[in-house]
Design a protein around this motif. Sequence first.
Motif, PDB file in Angstrom:
ATOM      1  N   GLN A 319       0.775  -1.078   0.097  1.00  0.00           N
ATOM      2  CA  GLN A 319      -0.103   0.050   0.023  1.00  0.00           C
ATOM      3  C   GLN A 319       0.722   1.399   0.027  1.00  0.00           C
ATOM      4  OE1 GLN A 319      -2.625  -1.877  -1.269  1.00  0.00           O
ATOM      5  NE2 GLN A 319      -3.891   0.210  -0.493  1.00  0.00           N
ATOM      6  N   LYS A 320       2.043   1.079   0.062  1.00  0.00           N
ATOM      7  CA  LYS A 320       3.046   2.256   0.289  1.00  0.00           C
ATOM      8  C   LYS A 320       4.527   1.938  -0.003  1.00  0.00           C
ATOM      9  CE  LYS A 320       3.487   3.142   5.424  1.00  0.00           C
ATOM     10  NZ  LYS A 320       3.436   4.132   6.178  1.00  0.00           N
ATOM     11  N   CYS A 321       5.360   2.432  -0.361  1.00  0.00           N
ATOM     12  CA  CYS A 321       6.696   2.350  -0.661  1.00  0.00           C
ATOM     13  C   CYS A 321       7.553   1.813   0.641  1.00  0.00           C
ATOM     14  CB  CYS A 321       7.372   3.437  -1.405  1.00  0.00           C
ATOM     15  SG  CYS A 321       9.189   2.932  -1.364  1.00  0.00           S
ATOM     16  N   PRO A 322       7.859   0.590   0.756  1.00  0.00           N
ATOM     17  CA  PRO A 322       8.716   0.334   2.024  1.00  0.00           C
ATOM     18  C   PRO A 322       9.958   1.006   2.468  1.00  0.00           C
ATOM     19  CG  PRO A 322       8.482  -1.787   0.603  1.00  0.00           C
ATOM     20  CD  PRO A 322       7.995  -0.401  -0.195  1.00  0.00           C
ATOM     21  N   LYS A 323      10.607   1.803   1.411  1.00  0.00           N
ATOM     22  CA  LYS A 323      11.836   2.658   1.562  1.00  0.00           C
ATOM     23  C   LYS A 323      11.184   3.920   1.967  1.00  0.00           C
ATOM     24  CE  LYS A 323      15.014  -0.575   0.689  1.00  0.00           C
ATOM     25  NZ  LYS A 323      15.915  -0.886   1.629  1.00  0.00           N
ATOM     26  N   GLY A 324      10.164   4.285   1.354  1.00  0.00           N
ATOM     27  CA  GLY A 324       9.567   5.723   1.566  1.00  0.00           C
ATOM     28  C   GLY A 324       9.768   6.474   0.660  1.00  0.00           C
ATOM     29  N   HIS A 325      10.597   6.318  -0.311  1.00  0.00           N
ATOM     30  CA  HIS A 325      10.871   7.347  -1.589  1.00  0.00           C
ATOM     31  C   HIS A 325      10.127   7.055  -2.868  1.00  0.00           C
ATOM     32  CE1 HIS A 325      13.323   4.029  -3.326  1.00  0.00           C
ATOM     33  NE2 HIS A 325      13.930   3.725  -2.278  1.00  0.00           N
ATOM     34  N   PHE A 326       9.719   5.761  -2.856  1.00  0.00           N
ATOM     35  CA  PHE A 326       8.664   5.445  -4.317  1.00  0.00           C
ATOM     36  C   PHE A 326       9.508   5.962  -5.552  1.00  0.00           C
ATOM     37  CE2 PHE A 326       4.242   5.242  -5.988  1.00  0.00           C
ATOM     38  CZ  PHE A 326       4.514   3.960  -6.355  1.00  0.00           C
ATOM     39  N   LYS A 327      10.846   5.566  -5.764  1.00  0.00           N
ATOM     40  CA  LYS A 327      11.644   6.176  -6.865  1.00  0.00           C
ATOM     41  C   LYS A 327      11.011   5.399  -8.131  1.00  0.00           C
ATOM     42  CE  LYS A 327      15.587   8.327  -4.763  1.00  0.00           C
ATOM     43  NZ  LYS A 327      17.087   8.147  -4.562  1.00  0.00           N
ATOM     44  N   CYS A 328      10.604   4.038  -7.928  1.00  0.00           N
ATOM     45  CA  CYS A 328      10.289   3.443  -8.914  1.00  0.00           C
ATOM     46  C   CYS A 328       9.272   3.828  -9.856  1.00  0.00           C
ATOM     47  CB  CYS A 328      10.045   1.816  -8.436  1.00  0.00           C
ATOM     48  SG  CYS A 328       8.537   1.563  -7.432  1.00  0.00           S
ATOM     49  N   MET A 329       8.339   4.518  -9.282  1.00  0.00           N
ATOM     50  CA  MET A 329       7.304   5.191 -10.052  1.00  0.00           C
ATOM     51  C   MET A 329       7.597   6.813 -10.086  1.00  0.00           C
ATOM     52  SD  MET A 329       4.836   3.180 -11.208  1.00  0.00           S
ATOM     53  CE  MET A 329       3.672   2.055 -11.037  1.00  0.00           C
ATOM     54  N   LYS A 330       8.180   7.156  -8.943  1.00  0.00           N
ATOM     55  CA  LYS A 330       8.170   8.745  -9.272  1.00  0.00           C
ATOM     56  C   LYS A 330       9.331   9.325 -10.116  1.00  0.00           C
ATOM     57  CE  LYS A 330       6.688  10.128  -4.502  1.00  0.00           C
ATOM     58  NZ  LYS A 330       7.123  10.741  -3.317  1.00  0.00           N
ATOM     59  N   ASP A 331      10.317   8.380 -10.257  1.00  0.00           N
ATOM     60  CA  ASP A 331      11.447   8.668 -11.241  1.00  0.00           C
ATOM     61  C   ASP A 331      11.195   7.972 -12.616  1.00  0.00           C
ATOM     62  OD1 ASP A 331      12.140  10.288  -9.156  1.00  0.00           O
ATOM     63  OD2 ASP A 331      13.837   8.963  -8.805  1.00  0.00           O
ATOM     64  N   ILE A 332      10.267   7.360 -12.876  1.00  0.00           N
ATOM     65  CA  ILE A 332      10.185   6.738 -14.234  1.00  0.00           C
ATOM     66  C   ILE A 332      10.062   7.622 -15.174  1.00  0.00           C
ATOM     67  CG2 ILE A 332       7.618   6.731 -14.357  1.00  0.00           C
ATOM     68  CD1 ILE A 332       7.614   3.717 -15.187  1.00  0.00           C
ATOM     69  N   VAL A 333      10.602   7.233 -16.548  1.00  0.00           N
ATOM     70  CA  VAL A 333      10.713   8.409 -17.805  1.00  0.00           C
ATOM     71  C   VAL A 333       9.652   7.714 -18.599  1.00  0.00           C
ATOM     72  CG1 VAL A 333      12.097   9.137 -19.533  1.00  0.00           C
ATOM     73  CG2 VAL A 333      13.175   8.617 -17.296  1.00  0.00           C
ATOM     74  N   PHE A 334       8.726   8.797 -18.906  1.00  0.00           N
ATOM     75  CA  PHE A 334       7.867   8.383 -20.012  1.00  0.00           C
ATOM     76  C   PHE A 334       8.609   8.357 -21.476  1.00  0.00           C
ATOM     77  CE2 PHE A 334       4.880  10.125 -16.618  1.00  0.00           C
ATOM     78  CZ  PHE A 334       4.702   8.825 -15.922  1.00  0.00           C
TER      79      PHE A 334
END
Length: 339
Positions: A319-334
Amino acid sequence: MKSIKKVLILRFSSIGDIVLTTPVIRAIKMQLDDVEVHYCTKKSFAHILENNPFVDKVHVLPEKLSDLTDSLKDENFDYVVDLHHNIRTRLIKQKLKVPSKAFNKLNLEKWLIVNMKVNKLPNIHIVDRYMEAASELGVKTDGSGLDYFIPEKDEVELSWLPEGFQKEYVAYVIGAQHQTKKLPVERMIELCDKINKPVVIVGGPDDVEDADKIETFFERNEGSAPYEEKLTELGKKTVIFNACGKFNLNQSASIVKQAKYVFSHDTGLMHIAAAFKKNIFCIWGNTIPSFGMYPYKTKFTVLENNKVNCRPCSKIGYQKCPKGHFKCMKDIVFDFYLP
């Protein structure tokens, strides 16, 4: 093995997983003579199979497993294809006492890549692993992809959509079972803007809040500057049509079926889109395509961030990023182009 006349397939959930079993259903029905194919699943997913012409009967998983096993035993099945492979399916097979085979869930291999980042996953799609569970029946994959059947009453007419969407649109499936498989809303907005075509947002009741935020943003901003020329061409100012919560699953599938392109997180409607041979742009967060559940037998583009070493952090999601940063989605390049 004796002549097979009645086969039971076990898969209790969920939407995408059941759609991914459809090549097995079709192969058994089409490749065995006069075979009767039964399928057992949860009540909430039975409707996915009700319109499948290759399924003769659907059995619903009740609260008491003994009630189900008693009724299944009365059917006198010749073989069980276990595509769920859990405690309940083992109990069912023990009760029925007929030949059976279960698919390989690759639990060890998934544990290794999630916890140790050691990749021992085979380069094989889950559909082909499902097919292996039916191999003793002598059936093989026919290469025709997935099935999804929409009843006529649920087909969505293009005239139901706003005028600017009736000629061409892109469907964006914004939902997912777990938050770590979904883009944050601000990135969903960015993606819609990047698509630069009319976008129909597709999702269920749980996605309405996010969809409303996206819709509100574009209503206030009337799209980005590069989109204004296209808006004039369409004669409309609407760039987003919010279909979330307005249609049932079959109707949402109909919207996806008629889209020019489909963007989707790792979720059930992605596999439904694959059944319709759509050109899919699939977005991956904490899960990875190497788990074997990427779009099957259709053209697709993977959008993911491979620059984070904590991915995959789960074989399912959180339900939320275990590391707290959620870079896998926040930093994804479109990184894509739509002609």
